[in-house]
Design an enzyme around this catalytic site. Structure first.
Site, short mmCIF file in Angstrom:
data_model
loop_
_atom_site.label_atom_id
_atom_site.label_comp_id
_atom_site.label_asym_id
_atom_site.label_seq_id
_atom_site.Cartn_x
_atom_site.Cartn_y
_atom_site.Cartn_z
CB CYS A 242 27.00 -25.79 43.85
SG CYS A 242 27.16 -25.94 45.63
CG ASP B 65 33.54 -19.92 45.46
OD1 ASP B 65 32.56 -20.59 45.11
OD2 ASP B 65 34.68 -20.09 45.00
C1 EPZ Z 1 36.33 -25.02 42.29
O1 EPZ Z 1 35.40 -25.62 41.40
C2 EPZ Z 1 35.61 -24.90 43.61
N1 EPZ Z 1 35.17 -26.22 44.03
C3 EPZ Z 1 34.43 -23.96 43.47
O2 EPZ Z 1 33.88 -23.81 44.77
C4 EPZ Z 1 34.91 -22.60 42.97
O3 EPZ Z 1 33.78 -21.78 42.73
C5 EPZ Z 1 35.68 -22.78 41.66
O4 EPZ Z 1 36.76 -23.74 41.85
C6 EPZ Z 1 36.28 -21.47 41.17
O5 EPZ Z 1 37.12 -20.91 42.15
C7 EPZ Z 1 36.05 -27.05 44.60
O6 EPZ Z 1 37.23 -26.73 44.78
C8 EPZ Z 1 35.54 -28.37 45.05
P1 EPZ Z 1 36.68 -24.53 37.85
P2 EPZ Z 1 35.89 -26.21 40.02
O7 EPZ Z 1 37.10 -25.77 37.18
O8 EPZ Z 1 37.29 -26.68 40.14
C9 EPZ Z 1 34.73 -24.13 33.50
C10 EPZ Z 1 32.13 -23.67 46.37
O9 EPZ Z 1 31.01 -23.17 46.61
N2 EPZ Z 1 35.26 -25.50 33.21
O10 EPZ Z 1 37.73 -23.53 38.20
O11 EPZ Z 1 34.86 -27.16 39.56
C11 EPZ Z 1 33.59 -24.19 34.51
O12 EPZ Z 1 32.36 -24.54 33.90
C12 EPZ Z 1 32.50 -23.91 44.96
O13 EPZ Z 1 32.94 -23.99 47.24
C13 EPZ Z 1 35.12 -26.01 31.94
O14 EPZ Z 1 34.58 -25.38 31.02
O15 EPZ Z 1 35.84 -24.89 39.13
C14 EPZ Z 1 33.60 -22.81 35.10
O16 EPZ Z 1 32.90 -21.93 34.25
C15 EPZ Z 1 31.46 -24.03 43.97
N3 EPZ Z 1 35.60 -27.29 31.70
C16 EPZ Z 1 35.09 -22.45 35.06
O17 EPZ Z 1 35.71 -23.35 34.14
C17 EPZ Z 1 36.21 -28.04 32.67
O18 EPZ Z 1 36.62 -29.18 32.41
C18 EPZ Z 1 35.80 -22.55 36.40
O19 EPZ Z 1 35.58 -23.83 36.96
C19 EPZ Z 1 36.35 -27.47 33.95
C20 EPZ Z 1 35.87 -26.20 34.21
#
Ligand code: EPZ
Length: 441
Positions: A125, A316
């Site tokens: 997304c 979420d």
């Molecule tokens: C997971 O995404 C979920 N997706 C998301 O679900 C959910 O919103 C999110 O976790 C937070 O709970 C899946 O599990 C497939 P993050 P993820 O890494 O793992 C930053 C839905 O609608 N970041 O915890 O991609 C990032 O930009 C969704 O089901 C970095 O900066 O989320 C964000 O601001 C959408 N560098 C924050 O961390 C990185 O290398 C949290 O992202 C990785 C992340």
């Protein structure tokens, strides 16, 4: 290009959603557990799997790597036999690249099984920059060579295998935590991962890995300790319930003055949501079979919430709840601290009659990476405001479901375009809407 008529949902709003629906396993766990199966040269069985598009995307990715996958959608059982794993054709993997963020999690398992991995450009997304720097840094620390210059994506190699390392995440990223777990379980020696995320979906992944033979412990300060083992075996596991889907239907009950029994919903993973739901004025009843959510009549109350990693209020959950908050009596505040750009979905709500203002300032007290930066990541919602139906384009999964809730709560007709995006994470939502008495076609 002409629009596919199946991709538009015509909704006649203003009717309460009443009835019972069943929610199965968590999208954000099931996809990762399917990747974990790659780690073992044997058969794994995952139960309580929802019929959502993300499951098919991960199944296709596994098949491209030579893995046998059988999806029994009706019974919610996925059987994966990863006895044979092979490198996939780059062009084939690329066709799935825009569909999901899961491919990056194939890195560790593929490197263990094949010595190398190819990761295409990622989808998912559009709710912020969504970089993968933590993932790549973790893989490097574990001994992988990451080539980002490859013309079609990222090429990861580790001719001498992966080895344990001390890793600290600058932010408790869900994906980077899972990346580390999936890569470290078979790495040689010990890995310490501090600053990790501990969402229930991650802990369920730890359960799967432990069943497979991994040694993983977690300290109270969110540090995982992983002792690498030489081999893992297949697993049988039943997924935890999708707490995001459950909360989405709960918000729909509130926004439409309805009464929804969400079969399968479980309390422990939803404690934070339930507290907020109660403060807003919603009623709920927890039973052995699920949770009933309803609007008791009278005014809803405004709240101030800040999204955060577990055990905080999930990002979420925020989007569906905002629709219900447009019906609360007074000023609600939502400070989004996980994604910098997750309020784009409010624009159509305003066009439907909601009063929502976005701010660059942090309207809350949690430490926030977006302080003093140019992101509109706080929202003030003033209610109650009647909503009126209109044409809406679905922007992303959760924002799209929120628009659907708004259309169901609004008076008059709405056409929701791009509705198939919702199939990524909400199993059979049309069937569920029918069961709840919604008026749509
Ligand atoms: C997971 O995404 C979920 N997706 C998301 O679900 C959910 O919103 C999110 O976790 C937070 O709970 C899946 O599990 C497939 P993050 P993820 O890494 O793992 C930053 C839905 O609608 N970041 O915890 O991609 C990032 O930009 C969704 O089901 C970095 O900066 O989320 C964000 O601001 C959408 N560098 C924050 O961390 C990185 O290398 C949290 O992202 C990785 C992340």
């Amino acid at each position: 290009m002409a629009e596919n008529p199946d991709d538009v949902l015509h909704v006649e709003g203003g009717k309460p959603l009443n009835g019972t629906i069943k929610v199965r396993g968590a999208k954000n766990f099931v996809s990762k557990a399917m990747v974990a199966a790659l780690l073992a040269p044997g058969k794994s069985v995952l139960k309580n799997v929802p019929e959502i598009r993300d499951v098919h995307v991960v199944s296709d990715l596994l098949r491209l790597h030579g893995v046998d996958v059988d999806v029994d959608g009706a019974n919610g059982i996925v059987t994966i036999d990863a006895s044979r794993v092979q490198l996939a054709d780059v062009a084939d993997v690329d066709t799935l690249s825009g569909s999901s963020r899961i491919p990056i999690l194939f890195s560790g398992p593929l490197v263990h099984r094949l010595g190398e991995a190819f990761i295409p450009a990622l989808g998912g997304c559009a709710i912020g920059g969504r970089p993968i720097d933590f993932h790549l840094e973790t893989l490097r620390k574990l001994g992988a060579t990451v080539d980002k210059e490859h013309k079609d994506g990222i090429h990861i190699t580790a001719p001498n295998g992966l080895h344990g390392a001390k890793i600290h995440l600058p932010y408790p990223s869900v994906g980077a935590t899972e990346q580390t777990l999936l890569a470290a379980v078979l790495a040689e020696g010990k890995t310490e991962l501090s600053g990790a995320a501990t969402e229930p979906e991650i802990m369920d992944l730890v359960c799967v890995l432990q069943k497979m033979g991994a040694i993983i412990s977690v300290d109270v300060d969110r540090t995982f300790r992983i002792e690498g083992v030489k081999e893992l075996q297949g697993y049988t596991h039943t997924s935890l319930t999708d707490r995001i889907e459950a909360a989405s239907w709960a918000s729909a009950a509130l926004a439409t003055h309805g009464d929804i029994f969400v079969k399968g919903a479980t309390q422990p993973e939803m404690i934070t949501f339930l507290n907020v739901f109660r403060k807003v004025g919603g009623k709920f009843e927890v039973t052995d079979k699920g949770i009933r959510f309803w609007h008791p009549g009278g005014d809803l109350k405004p709240v101030a919430i800040e999204t955060d990693v577990h055990p905080g209020f999930m990002t979420d959950w925020q989007q569906p709840l905002v629709v219900a908050l447009t019906q609360a009596n007074g000023l609600s505040i939502v400070h989004e601290t996980v994604y910098e750009n997750r309020f784009g979905f409010t624009k159509p709500l305003v066009e439907m009659g909601a009063t929502i203002q976005l701010y660059r300032e942090c309207l809350g007290s949690l430490p926030c990476r977006f302080r003093q930066r140019n992101y509109k990541h706080s929202a003030v919602i003033f209610g109650p405001t009647p909503l009126t139906g209109r044409d809406i384009d679905v922007p992303d999964l959760r924002g799209g479901f929120s628009h659907l809730i708004a259309a169901l709560a609004a008076s008059g007709p709405s056409d929701v375009h791009g509705i198939s995006l919702i199939d990524r994470g909400y199993a059979d939502f049309r069937g569920k809407l029918e069961a709840l008495g919604a008026d749509f076609d």
